[in-house]
Design an enzyme around this catalytic site. Structure first.
Site, PDB file in Angstrom:
ATOM      1  CD  GLU A 112      11.235  -0.954   4.038  1.00 48.10           C
ATOM      2  OE1 GLU A 112      11.413  -1.503   5.155  1.00 48.10           O
ATOM      3  OE2 GLU A 112      11.557  -1.276   3.122  1.00 48.10           O
ATOM      4  CB  CYS A 125      12.467   4.908  -2.492  1.00 52.48           C
ATOM      5  SG  CYS A 125      11.522   3.856  -2.683  1.00 52.48           S
ATOM      6  CB  CYS A 132       1.284  -3.483   0.045  1.00 49.54           C
ATOM      7  SG  CYS A 132       0.581  -3.107  -1.620  1.00 49.54           S
ATOM      8  CB  CYS A 136       3.126  -8.736  -5.863  1.00 51.14           C
ATOM      9  SG  CYS A 136       2.105  -7.579  -6.451  1.00 51.14           S
ATOM     10  N   GLY A 187       3.484  -0.120  -0.223  1.00 49.81           N
ATOM     11  CA  GLY A 187       2.366   0.384  -0.467  1.00 49.81           C
ATOM     12  C   GLY A 187       1.914   0.419  -2.021  1.00 49.81           C
ATOM     13  CD  GLU A 188      -0.788   0.516  -6.666  1.00 53.71           C
ATOM     14  OE1 GLU A 188       0.262  -0.211  -6.931  1.00 53.71           O
ATOM     15  OE2 GLU A 188      -1.247   1.476  -7.194  1.00 53.71           O
ATOM     16  CB  SER A 221       5.802   2.669  -8.921  1.00 56.43           C
ATOM     17  OG  SER A 221       6.068   1.255  -9.330  1.00 56.43           O
ATOM     18  CB  SER A 244       4.677  -3.087 -10.898  1.00 56.19           C
ATOM     19  OG  SER A 244       5.199  -2.066 -10.181  1.00 56.19           O
ATOM     20  CG  HIS A 246       6.739  -7.236 -12.206  1.00 54.76           C
ATOM     21  ND1 HIS A 246       7.798  -6.704 -12.220  1.00 54.76           N
ATOM     22  CD2 HIS A 246       5.901  -6.755 -11.158  1.00 54.76           C
ATOM     23  CE1 HIS A 246       7.884  -5.713 -11.459  1.00 54.76           C
ATOM     24  NE2 HIS A 246       6.880  -5.788 -10.624  1.00 54.76           N
ATOM     25  CB  CYS A 363      11.037  -4.907  -1.928  1.00 51.55           C
ATOM     26  SG  CYS A 363      12.037  -4.294  -3.579  1.00 51.55           S
TER      27      CYS A 363
HETATM   28  N1  SAH Z   1       2.882  -0.831  -5.519  1.00 55.22           N
HETATM   29  C1  SAH Z   1       3.606  -0.197  -6.208  1.00 55.22           C
HETATM   30  C2  SAH Z   1       5.015   0.394  -5.604  1.00 55.22           C
HETATM   31  C3  SAH Z   1       5.759  -0.204  -4.736  1.00 55.22           C
HETATM   32  S1  SAH Z   1       7.144  -1.366  -5.155  1.00 55.22           S
HETATM   33  C4  SAH Z   1       3.902  -1.150  -7.457  1.00 55.22           C
HETATM   34  O1  SAH Z   1       3.974  -2.244  -7.283  1.00 55.22           O
HETATM   35  O2  SAH Z   1       4.500  -0.565  -8.520  1.00 55.22           O
HETATM   36  C5  SAH Z   1       7.949  -0.655  -6.359  1.00 55.22           C
HETATM   37  C6  SAH Z   1       8.549  -1.730  -7.375  1.00 55.22           C
HETATM   38  O3  SAH Z   1       9.434  -2.681  -6.606  1.00 55.22           O
HETATM   39  C7  SAH Z   1       7.358  -2.463  -8.122  1.00 55.22           C
HETATM   40  O4  SAH Z   1       7.586  -2.370  -9.664  1.00 55.22           O
HETATM   41  C8  SAH Z   1       7.547  -3.929  -7.321  1.00 55.22           C
HETATM   42  O5  SAH Z   1       6.916  -4.812  -8.242  1.00 55.22           O
HETATM   43  C9  SAH Z   1       8.988  -4.029  -7.063  1.00 55.22           C
HETATM   44  N2  SAH Z   1       9.452  -5.177  -6.366  1.00 55.22           N
HETATM   45  C10 SAH Z   1       8.526  -5.701  -5.306  1.00 55.22           C
HETATM   46  N3  SAH Z   1       9.169  -6.628  -4.672  1.00 55.22           N
HETATM   47  C11 SAH Z   1      10.330  -6.690  -5.330  1.00 55.22           C
HETATM   48  C12 SAH Z   1      11.562  -7.568  -5.204  1.00 55.22           C
HETATM   49  N4  SAH Z   1      11.404  -8.700  -4.147  1.00 55.22           N
HETATM   50  N5  SAH Z   1      12.504  -7.704  -6.075  1.00 55.22           N
HETATM   51  C13 SAH Z   1      12.581  -6.829  -7.075  1.00 55.22           C
HETATM   52  N6  SAH Z   1      11.404  -5.910  -7.242  1.00 55.22           N
HETATM   53  C14 SAH Z   1      10.388  -5.874  -6.279  1.00 55.22           C
END
Ligand code: SAH
Length: 380
Positions: A112, A125, A132, A136, A187-188, A221, A244, A246, A363
């Site tokens: 997407e 985006c 992925c 996470c 994806g990463e 990201s 990211s 967190h 996401c």
């Molecule tokens: N894999 C990369 C890019 C994809 S996600 C990364 O992790 O950075 C883009 C951002 O959205 C990342 O910061 C990720 O941690 C965040 N994200 C993923 N799922 C989420 C959710 N359910 N709520 C809020 N942010 C989320």
């Protein structure tokens, strides 16, 4: 939080041999396209003509390429512009300012992309992988695992398609031009390093070689793959890095971002500061606010101490709970206190807007929902 078994992360696992899509002009630089056109027995300048249609005019339909001889049109577009993305679903929300596309790739994988309009800019985006592998636990894409890397052109084509949506004037209240790209879809990106860097080169090259975006308007990201961050810093690109994070402490980050088991908070921040020093660009620290998990005042203070005086900006993301998730977004007063403490520590902080929620905008949730329908009970 209740402690969970840590998700094991194995970055070295060999991917199942993935079915990559046909080659497309966006996989190649202009010289590569000229060589391909010559192989087809056509004059090399046809590469520039087709590239101008695709990147300059956002046209991919051979019928509109009237400057190409009719006899060569089909052959050129079949070989240079094979269909990579087939729309499965396109949705609009936020009063026409957010558009979301769900694509099926040639092998049936779903990915997407989202287009977000603001008064002064339009941001796409993009997804860099189908699924992925980073696991996470709060992320819908992370739950599904990795299917395969996207090709360079599968990445670029999302942007070109969305640039076409913007150019059509369909993004309410925004300029008719795509100005930014963020790799924050599925994806990463740094786990698909070579293809993502090649895609960035296409996105920032001026037309007809590429889409002509400014480097600083492209954001990559990452979960924090330290060697890849270092490698990105050594490219002649100065794109914006988003990390990211967190969690500011390894105990919690090992759980929320399992790759932390390999590269700790201190190491990933070190790589981020090196990136900032090499590129002169402020690193964006992404922090999903998860109720009673990572939103305590002491964590804000710890984060503030880690980031104070650094070339960093914190982007707090209200958690978008994935279906069936036991986690929720932090309450607004808790979020406000977190922001206040970071700002008191001298750290620039903003809270991200929550675009596209009613269309599973964030996401990986749209692909997850569609995938359920396709593979769920009763599917053919
Ligand atoms: N894999 C990369 C890019 C994809 S996600 C990364 O992790 O950075 C883009 C951002 O959205 C990342 O910061 C990720 O941690 C965040 N994200 C993923 N799922 C989420 C959710 N359910 N709520 C809020 N942010 C989320």
């Amino acid at each position: 939080m209740t402690s969970l078994p840590l998700t094991p992360v194995n970055l070295d696992a060999p991917a199942r041999r993935a079915a990559m899509p046909p080659r497309h002009l966006a996989d190649l630089d202009l010289a590569g396209r000229q060589a391909l056109v010559a192989e087809l027995g056509e004059p090399r300048f046809r590469a520039r003509q087709v590239s101008t249609h695709y990147f300059g005019r956002l046209v991919r339909d051979s019928g509109q390429m009237t400057d190409l001889p009719a006899a060569a049109r089909e052959k050129l577009t079949d070989r240079l512009l094979p269909t990579l993305l087939t729309p499965v679903r396109e949705l609009t929300c936020d009063g026409g300012a957010t558009h979301k596309a769900l694509w099926r790739l040639h092998d049936g994988s779903l990915v997407e992309s989202v287009l977000m309009g603001y008064p002064d800019r339009v941001t796409a985006c993009l997804s860099s992988q189908a699924g992925c592998g980073m696991a996470c636990p709060f992320c819908a894409t992370g739950q599904a695992g990795l299917t395969r890397n996207l090709s360079t052109a599968e990445i670029v084509d999302q942007a070109v398609y969305l640039a076409g949506v913007a150019a059509s004037g369909a993004v309410a209240g925004s300029p008719p031009r795509l100005s930014r790209v963020v790799f924050m879809g599925m994806g990463e990106p740094l786990a698909n390093y070579n293809r993502v860097v090649a895609a960035i080169r296409r996105l920032v090259a001026p037309a007809p070689e590429g889409l002509g975006l400014s480097q600083r308007h492209v954001t990559v990201s990452t979960v924090g793959l330290v060697p890849a961050i270092r490698r990105l810093a050594s490219e002649d690109l100065s794109v914006t890095l988003a990390l990211s994070l967190h969690a500011p402490d390894d105990g919690l980050r090992d759980e929320l971002v399992p790759v932390n088991q390999r590269w700790k908070v201190s190491e990933v921040l070190e790589a981020a500061w090196e990136y900032a020093a090499r590129t002169g660009r402020r690193v964006s620290i992404e922090y999903a606010m998860i109720k009673d998990v990572n939103d305590q005042p002491w964590r804000a203070d710890l984060l503030g101490r880690l980031l104070a005086g650094k070339l960093a900006h914190v982007n707090l993301i209200p958690l978008n709970p994935t279906p069936g998730s036991r986690w929720d977004a932090s309450p607004k007063p808790v979020e406000r206190e977190f922001v206040r403490r970071l700002r008191d520590a001298g750290v620039s902080t903003t809270v991200r807007d929550t675009r596209g929620r009613e269309i599973d905008g964030a996401c990986g949730q749209l692909a997850a929902a569609e995938g359920d329908e396709i593979v769920g009970p009763g599917a053919p």
